[in-house]
Design an enzyme around this catalytic site. Structure first.
Site, short mmCIF file in Angstrom:
data_model
loop_
_atom_site.label_atom_id
_atom_site.label_comp_id
_atom_site.label_asym_id
_atom_site.label_seq_id
_atom_site.Cartn_x
_atom_site.Cartn_y
_atom_site.Cartn_z
N ASP A 234 -34.13 -17.05 14.17
CA ASP A 234 -34.59 -18.50 14.47
C ASP A 234 -33.85 -19.20 15.68
OD1 ASP A 234 -34.47 -18.65 10.64
OD2 ASP A 234 -36.22 -18.07 12.13
N1 LIG Z 1 -35.90 -10.78 14.69
C1 LIG Z 1 -36.52 -11.80 14.09
N2 LIG Z 1 -37.20 -11.65 12.87
C2 LIG Z 1 -37.46 -12.76 12.34
C3 LIG Z 1 -37.32 -13.94 12.44
C4 LIG Z 1 -36.67 -14.38 13.83
O1 LIG Z 1 -36.40 -15.49 14.32
N3 LIG Z 1 -36.07 -13.26 14.58
N4 LIG Z 1 -37.68 -15.17 11.94
C5 LIG Z 1 -38.07 -14.80 10.52
C6 LIG Z 1 -38.73 -15.78 9.52
N5 LIG Z 1 -37.69 -16.41 9.04
C7 LIG Z 1 -37.30 -17.77 9.22
O2 LIG Z 1 -38.35 -18.41 9.86
C8 LIG Z 1 -36.61 -15.80 8.28
C9 LIG Z 1 -37.20 -14.64 7.29
C10 LIG Z 1 -36.26 -14.23 6.36
C11 LIG Z 1 -35.11 -14.36 6.36
C12 LIG Z 1 -34.08 -13.65 5.41
O3 LIG Z 1 -32.94 -13.61 5.63
N6 LIG Z 1 -34.81 -13.11 4.49
C13 LIG Z 1 -34.17 -11.96 3.79
C14 LIG Z 1 -33.63 -10.75 4.31
C15 LIG Z 1 -34.75 -9.98 4.93
C16 LIG Z 1 -34.53 -9.02 5.90
O4 LIG Z 1 -33.14 -8.33 5.78
O5 LIG Z 1 -35.33 -8.38 6.62
C17 LIG Z 1 -33.26 -12.50 2.93
O6 LIG Z 1 -33.78 -13.60 2.21
O7 LIG Z 1 -32.11 -12.24 2.78
C18 LIG Z 1 -34.44 -15.42 7.11
C19 LIG Z 1 -35.47 -16.01 8.12
C20 LIG Z 1 -39.19 -13.72 10.50
N7 LIG Z 1 -38.45 -12.47 11.33
#
Ligand SMILES: Nc1nc2c(c(=O)[nH]1)N[C@@H](CN(C=O)c1ccc(C(=O)N[C@@H](CCC(=O)O)C(=O)O)cc1)CN2
Length: 290
Positions: A234
């Site tokens: 983000d």
């Molecule tokens: N490399 C990136 N990938 C993604 C981004 C980014 O900015 N760089 N944005 C996210 C979307 N998002 C917020 O907009 C977001 C989605 C998920 C999480 C998160 O922490 N999810 C899980 C962990 C998931 C995982 O390990 O893959 C959790 O809740 O612990 C935070 C922000 C989309 N991808």
């Protein structure tokens, strides 16, 4: 703004160190190929040794003959000013893939704009880590690919997605509330070609559960941020933001409901501008010639 694509129109985007003579050299080059400039935007960060950014739209006579020549020979100008440049034809319909999880409001905004002809892209694939939206997607006649992601299969899932995206010759990717963090390896395949909508007014509330964080902070504004995806969660170059006034009476659920509108507005604008080649990236910032 709904503008039908013009078959004899193209655009050149330029980034270089600011110096005298750039505009003259570019306009003279285009004039020599009978190009008619219909729009020109430029920005200098600091006339004293700063950066220069430019976007010119032009119409071309005998497009089939002159456009390849311009593409081939613009390096005469580009090399002279050590430019980063690219020239795009409006004939090119970009191929956009969308990633979703379970939330559908941003997806539906893009599909509605696409079906109405407002968003002039091809959508060869919508990919999701959940099956929930398959019927919705297929009702629009768009292929749906379910690629489940869990702690143990993330690398393989991303490899499958990358192979699909390459096979489909995808030009750019939209994360429409896709809730999986993409690995640096994935992102490296699509530098500044992945647009994410983060459901907060960045830089506030990076990461998961921004509305809960906003509620706990007692904010009076919530927002949404469309940005290019980088390895830093983000924190990629911001393309567009939209905000909504809230107050102490809003619950977390109310914030989420109110946030849907600002999320889909910000994302749709960012996608439109990217599709129209109106966004330049410099460092971790964008210049948007909207
Ligand atoms: N490399 C990136 N990938 C993604 C981004 C980014 O900015 N760089 N944005 C996210 C979307 N998002 C917020 O907009 C977001 C989605 C998920 C999480 C998160 O922490 N999810 C899980 C962990 C998931 C995982 O390990 O893959 C959790 O809740 O612990 C935070 C922000 C989309 N991808």
């Amino acid at each position: 703004m709904l503008q039908s694509k013009k078959q004899d129109r193209a655009r050149v985007l330029i980034s270089c160190a600011d110096q005298p003579g750039i505009v003259s050299a570019v306009s003279n080059f285009l004039y020599n190929y009978n190009a008619n400039i219909v729009q020109s935007d430029q920005y200098s960060t600091d006339p004293e040794g700063g950066m220069f950014f430019m976007r010119i739209e032009f119409d071309l006579e005998d497009f089939d003959h002159n456009f390849p020549l311009i593409q081939e020979r613009f390096s005469e100008v580009g090399d002279r000013f050590d430019m980063s440049w690219r020239i795009e034809s409006e004939r090119k319909i970009k191929r956009m893939a969308i990633f979703v999880s379970k939330e559908d409001h941003c997806l539906l905004e893009l599909l509605w704009k696409w079906r109405s002809g407002e968003l002039q892209v091809d959508i060869p694939a919508i990919i999701s880590n959940h099956p929930d939206l398959q019927a919705t997607v297929e009702s629009y006649g768009v292929p749906f690919y379910h690629i489940p992601v869990n702690k143990g299969n993330k690398h393989d899932a991303e490899e499958d997605a990358i192979e699909l995206l390459k096979n489909l010759d995808i030009d750019f990717i939209v994360l429409a509330r896709y809730m999986q963090i993409l690995s640096p390896q994935f992102v490296s395949h699509f530098t500044h070609k992945i647009i994410n909508i983060h459901h907060s007014f960045l830089p506030a509330f990076i990461g998961a559960n921004p509305y809960k964080k906003a509620f706990n902070r007692g904010v009076k504004l919530i927002g949404a941020t469309a940005h290019y995806v980088t390895d830093d969660l983000d924190e990629g170059p911001i393309i567009e933001q939209e905000v909504l006034r809230v107050n102490h009476r809003y619950s977390i659920a109310d914030l989420k409901i109110g946030g849907r509108n600002v999320e889909k507005i910000a994302l749709a604008r960012a996608v439109e501008w990217h599709n129209d080649d109106k966004v330049l990236v410099h460092g971790n910032k964008t210049i948007v010639f909207s």
